[in-house]
Motif scaffolding. Structure first.
Motif, PDB file in Angstrom:
ATOM      1  N   GLU A  77       0.841  -1.260   0.066  1.00  0.00           N
ATOM      2  CA  GLU A  77       0.077   0.085  -0.176  1.00  0.00           C
ATOM      3  C   GLU A  77       0.994   1.287  -0.131  1.00  0.00           C
ATOM      4  OE1 GLU A  77      -2.456   0.344   3.829  1.00  0.00           O
ATOM      5  OE2 GLU A  77      -0.676   0.080   4.746  1.00  0.00           O
ATOM      6  N   GLY A  78       0.163   2.442  -0.250  1.00  0.00           N
ATOM      7  CA  GLY A  78       1.028   3.773  -0.329  1.00  0.00           C
ATOM      8  C   GLY A  78       2.049   3.688  -1.241  1.00  0.00           C
ATOM      9  N   VAL A  79       3.322   3.972  -0.769  1.00  0.00           N
ATOM     10  CA  VAL A  79       4.580   4.053  -1.760  1.00  0.00           C
ATOM     11  C   VAL A  79       5.160   2.808  -1.811  1.00  0.00           C
ATOM     12  CG1 VAL A  79       4.939   6.598  -1.262  1.00  0.00           C
ATOM     13  CG2 VAL A  79       5.935   5.014   0.163  1.00  0.00           C
ATOM     14  N   GLY A  80       4.665   1.666  -1.318  1.00  0.00           N
ATOM     15  CA  GLY A  80       5.261   0.387  -1.352  1.00  0.00           C
ATOM     16  C   GLY A  80       5.993  -0.065  -0.422  1.00  0.00           C
ATOM     17  N   THR A  81       5.991   0.273   0.720  1.00  0.00           N
ATOM     18  CA  THR A  81       6.970  -0.195   1.955  1.00  0.00           C
ATOM     19  C   THR A  81       6.259  -0.566   2.996  1.00  0.00           C
ATOM     20  OG1 THR A  81       6.722   2.408   2.733  1.00  0.00           O
ATOM     21  CG2 THR A  81       8.556   1.594   1.199  1.00  0.00           C
ATOM     22  N   SER A  82       4.982  -0.897   2.970  1.00  0.00           N
ATOM     23  CA  SER A  82       4.134  -1.573   3.893  1.00  0.00           C
ATOM     24  C   SER A  82       2.883  -2.210   3.275  1.00  0.00           C
ATOM     25  CB  SER A  82       3.655  -0.527   4.984  1.00  0.00           C
ATOM     26  OG  SER A  82       2.936   0.564   4.474  1.00  0.00           O
ATOM     27  N   CYS A  83       2.481  -3.223   4.177  1.00  0.00           N
ATOM     28  CA  CYS A  83       1.357  -4.092   3.613  1.00  0.00           C
ATOM     29  C   CYS A  83       0.028  -4.130   4.397  1.00  0.00           C
ATOM     30  CB  CYS A  83       1.627  -5.467   3.304  1.00  0.00           C
ATOM     31  SG  CYS A  83       3.093  -6.098   2.238  1.00  0.00           S
ATOM     32  N   ALA A  84      -1.043  -4.186   3.620  1.00  0.00           N
ATOM     33  CA  ALA A  84      -2.263  -3.974   4.251  1.00  0.00           C
ATOM     34  C   ALA A  84      -3.327  -5.035   3.372  1.00  0.00           C
ATOM     35  CB  ALA A  84      -2.745  -2.772   4.374  1.00  0.00           C
ATOM     36  N   PRO A  85      -4.739  -5.167   3.759  1.00  0.00           N
ATOM     37  CA  PRO A  85      -5.527  -5.662   2.964  1.00  0.00           C
ATOM     38  C   PRO A  85      -5.605  -4.953   1.462  1.00  0.00           C
ATOM     39  CG  PRO A  85      -6.587  -5.429   5.048  1.00  0.00           C
ATOM     40  CD  PRO A  85      -5.139  -4.761   5.103  1.00  0.00           C
ATOM     41  N   ASP A  86      -5.772  -5.753   0.382  1.00  0.00           N
ATOM     42  CA  ASP A  86      -5.634  -5.172  -0.950  1.00  0.00           C
ATOM     43  C   ASP A  86      -7.086  -4.552  -1.389  1.00  0.00           C
ATOM     44  OD1 ASP A  86      -5.159  -4.637  -3.443  1.00  0.00           O
ATOM     45  OD2 ASP A  86      -5.125  -6.748  -4.158  1.00  0.00           O
ATOM     46  N   TRP A  87      -6.745  -3.143  -1.268  1.00  0.00           N
ATOM     47  CA  TRP A  87      -7.876  -2.281  -1.589  1.00  0.00           C
ATOM     48  C   TRP A  87      -8.130  -2.190  -3.145  1.00  0.00           C
ATOM     49  CZ3 TRP A  87      -9.860  -2.032   2.901  1.00  0.00           C
ATOM     50  CH2 TRP A  87      -9.208  -2.071   4.138  1.00  0.00           C
ATOM     51  N   HIS A  88      -7.064  -2.121  -4.042  1.00  0.00           N
ATOM     52  CA  HIS A  88      -7.055  -2.051  -5.418  1.00  0.00           C
ATOM     53  C   HIS A  88      -7.530  -3.248  -6.319  1.00  0.00           C
ATOM     54  CE1 HIS A  88      -4.440   1.554  -4.656  1.00  0.00           C
ATOM     55  NE2 HIS A  88      -3.919   0.743  -3.653  1.00  0.00           N
ATOM     56  N   SER A  89      -7.400  -4.479  -5.869  1.00  0.00           N
ATOM     57  CA  SER A  89      -8.018  -5.479  -6.679  1.00  0.00           C
ATOM     58  C   SER A  89      -9.481  -5.479  -6.923  1.00  0.00           C
ATOM     59  CB  SER A  89      -7.532  -6.709  -6.093  1.00  0.00           C
ATOM     60  OG  SER A  89      -8.138  -7.962  -6.879  1.00  0.00           O
ATOM     61  N   ARG A  90      -9.736  -5.839  -8.516  1.00  0.00           N
ATOM     62  CA  ARG A  90     -11.034  -5.843  -8.597  1.00  0.00           C
ATOM     63  C   ARG A  90     -11.652  -7.304  -8.977  1.00  0.00           C
ATOM     64  NH1 ARG A  90     -13.224  -2.176  -6.958  1.00  0.00           N
ATOM     65  NH2 ARG A  90     -14.948  -2.288  -8.072  1.00  0.00           N
ATOM     66  N   GLU A  91     -10.926  -8.000  -8.215  1.00  0.00           N
ATOM     67  CA  GLU A  91     -11.479  -9.577  -8.163  1.00  0.00           C
ATOM     68  C   GLU A  91     -12.420  -9.713  -7.380  1.00  0.00           C
ATOM     69  OE1 GLU A  91      -8.365 -12.240  -7.510  1.00  0.00           O
ATOM     70  OE2 GLU A  91      -6.924 -11.543  -9.111  1.00  0.00           O
ATOM     71  N   PRO A  92     -13.551 -10.444  -7.672  1.00  0.00           N
ATOM     72  CA  PRO A  92     -14.764 -10.300  -6.895  1.00  0.00           C
ATOM     73  C   PRO A  92     -14.625 -10.773  -5.444  1.00  0.00           C
ATOM     74  CG  PRO A  92     -15.223 -11.631  -8.932  1.00  0.00           C
ATOM     75  CD  PRO A  92     -13.835 -11.136  -9.033  1.00  0.00           C
ATOM     76  N   GLN A  93     -13.750 -11.793  -5.188  1.00  0.00           N
ATOM     77  CA  GLN A  93     -13.445 -12.390  -3.604  1.00  0.00           C
ATOM     78  C   GLN A  93     -12.661 -11.282  -3.064  1.00  0.00           C
ATOM     79  OE1 GLN A  93     -12.089 -13.620  -6.479  1.00  0.00           O
ATOM     80  NE2 GLN A  93      -9.891 -14.269  -6.023  1.00  0.00           N
ATOM     81  N   ASN A  94     -12.052 -10.268  -3.566  1.00  0.00           N
ATOM     82  CA  ASN A  94     -11.188  -9.269  -2.916  1.00  0.00           C
ATOM     83  C   ASN A  94     -12.111  -8.151  -2.566  1.00  0.00           C
ATOM     84  OD1 ASN A  94      -8.599 -10.556  -2.825  1.00  0.00           O
ATOM     85  ND2 ASN A  94      -8.210 -10.067  -4.712  1.00  0.00           N
ATOM     86  N   VAL A  95     -13.128  -7.747  -3.502  1.00  0.00           N
ATOM     87  CA  VAL A  95     -13.987  -6.729  -3.395  1.00  0.00           C
ATOM     88  C   VAL A  95     -15.150  -6.958  -2.328  1.00  0.00           C
ATOM     89  CG1 VAL A  95     -15.587  -5.147  -4.551  1.00  0.00           C
ATOM     90  CG2 VAL A  95     -13.876  -5.823  -5.801  1.00  0.00           C
ATOM     91  N   SER A  96     -15.607  -8.138  -2.080  1.00  0.00           N
ATOM     92  CA  SER A  96     -16.623  -8.707  -1.496  1.00  0.00           C
ATOM     93  C   SER A  96     -15.896  -8.588   0.037  1.00  0.00           C
ATOM     94  CB  SER A  96     -17.061 -10.091  -1.698  1.00  0.00           C
ATOM     95  OG  SER A  96     -15.877 -11.010  -1.542  1.00  0.00           O
ATOM     96  N   TYR A  97     -14.638  -9.072   0.184  1.00  0.00           N
ATOM     97  CA  TYR A  97     -13.706  -9.178   1.348  1.00  0.00           C
ATOM     98  C   TYR A  97     -13.713  -7.854   1.886  1.00  0.00           C
ATOM     99  CZ  TYR A  97     -10.295  -9.279   4.934  1.00  0.00           C
ATOM    100  OH  TYR A  97      -9.615  -9.101   6.164  1.00  0.00           O
ATOM    101  N   VAL A  98     -13.268  -6.695   1.148  1.00  0.00           N
ATOM    102  CA  VAL A  98     -13.253  -5.401   1.544  1.00  0.00           C
ATOM    103  C   VAL A  98     -14.298  -4.716   1.953  1.00  0.00           C
ATOM    104  CG1 VAL A  98     -12.359  -3.042   0.794  1.00  0.00           C
ATOM    105  CG2 VAL A  98     -11.006  -5.057   0.160  1.00  0.00           C
ATOM    106  N   LEU A  99     -15.480  -5.039   1.422  1.00  0.00           N
ATOM    107  CA  LEU A  99     -16.713  -4.345   1.859  1.00  0.00           C
ATOM    108  C   LEU A  99     -17.070  -4.868   3.012  1.00  0.00           C
ATOM    109  CD1 LEU A  99     -18.427  -4.365  -1.791  1.00  0.00           C
ATOM    110  CD2 LEU A  99     -17.641  -2.491  -0.548  1.00  0.00           C
ATOM    111  N   ALA A 100     -16.888  -6.288   3.441  1.00  0.00           N
ATOM    112  CA  ALA A 100     -17.514  -7.032   4.526  1.00  0.00           C
ATOM    113  C   ALA A 100     -16.367  -6.446   5.474  1.00  0.00           C
ATOM    114  CB  ALA A 100     -17.450  -8.315   4.433  1.00  0.00           C
TER     115      ALA A 100
END
Length: 336
Positions: free
Chosen positions: A171-194
């Motif tokens: 995330e950010g400038v690429g020096t830390s990690c977090a849940p993937d907010w950028h992916s448009r894959e259904p399983q990732n979008v559904s997870y982020v919304l939940a």
């Protein structure tokens, strides 16, 4: 190892010619900023935990949640904070894919546990001051149950990316990690919304409801203070104001991060510079230093033991007349 070697979203953190999103001086500046936040966060949160273990007077049920927040914030500082200092100094995330997943999980686990603890504190204060259940006393088992629920809730919603529902990414400038907010894959979008709904929106609503009821009660207490136990009313009011201050500072830290994350999810075509995306991340991580300052310097009970500890045993010469105290309220609502 450079980001492009093992990240699905590596292109988000590199320029069109593969250059990093910031010059070397920019990464060094971010590393220094995180060091200035992480160092005090580790010292102050560790102090809250140590003095609570050392002094029985601090081990009151109403203080359990405060200590739990210090544990969660210390975990965030030790994982996300220290790693951000090191990775920004290098200019990229250097721990590989496994390191990214572990960091993302650890920081998210501690961060959501801390947010849930803020909600727990607001609910506790609402029950103690507003007394919606009458004269029921707040006991040790209530405090421990709330803490267990906060960690279980956080664990429940941060484990799924380890098993395929969602994932942890840069995330950010690429020096830390977090849940993937950028992916448009259904399983990732559904997870982020939940995730947003149950780990931020739900605690936020609980905090707002508790905060509103508490403020209304304080308004009524202020009117009655001169007629019915003014000293006790003043004690309850000062404790409540301390909790309100904690809630406000926490939300100031986390609302920008949550808002930006949902903006990216709901508007995938929006263009956000990595540095702009980094500011809310660092704001969120900076929350780990705010809460122990509130405990130590605005809470007479903690300050009595924590400040001499920080000063290597030296006693304070003066007490702040505007300090906030929880001694009277804790003694009234919990057993010794």
């Amino acid at each position: 190892m450079k980001p492009s070697a093992f990240y699905l979203n590596a292109s988000l953190y590199l320029g069109p010619q593969g250059e990093p999103p910031l010059p070397r001086s920019g990464f060094i500046a971010l590393s220094v900023i995180m060091a200035l936040l992480t160092g005090p966060a580790i010292v102050l949160n560790a102090t809250v935990i140590i003095v609570s273990l050392m002094h029985k007077q601090l081990r009151q049920p109403l203080n359990y949640a405060l200590v739990n927040m210090a544990v969660a914030d210390l975990g965030t500082a030790m994982t996300g904070g220290l790693l951000s200092v090191v990775n920004n100094a290098q200019g990229y995330f250097s721990l590989g894919r496994t390191g990214c997943v572990l960091e993302g999980f650890a920081v998210s686990l501690c961060g959501i546990a801390s947010l849930c603890t803020v909600a727990l504190i607001a609910v506790e204060r609402m029950f103690v001051i507003c007394k919606p259940l009458g004269q029921m006393q707040f006991q040790k088992q209530h405090a421990l149950g709330g803490i267990a629920l906060a960690w279980l809730w956080s664990l429940t919603w941060n484990l799924p990316p380890l098993f395929g529902w969602g994932r942890y990414e840069l995330e950010g400038v690429g020096t830390s990690c977090a849940p993937d907010w950028h992916s448009r894959e259904p399983q990732n979008v559904s997870y982020v919304l939940a995730y947003f709904t149950v780990c931020f929106a739900a605690p936020f609503v609980i905090i707002l409801v508790s905060y509103s009821k508490l403020m209304w009660t304080l308004h009524k207490v202020t009117k009655m203070a001169c007629m019915e136990g003014g000293a006790v009313a003043k004690s309850e009011m000062t404790v409540a104001y301390m909790v309100i201050l904690m809630v406000v500072t926490f939300l100031i830290s986390w609302l920008p991060y949550a808002g930006l994350s949902m903006l990216v999810v709901l508007s995938p075509d929006v263009k956000i510079h990595p540095l702009v995306g980094t500011v809310p991340v660092y704001l969120a991580k900076s929350s780990t230093v705010y809460n122990p300052i509130i405990y130590i310097y605005l809470n007479k009970q903690f300050r009595k033991y924590a400040v001499p500890f920080l000063l290597c045993g030296r006693e304070l010469e003066m007490e702040d007349e505007l300090s906030m105290t929880t001694v009277e309220t804790s003694n009234r609502v919990s057993p010794a």
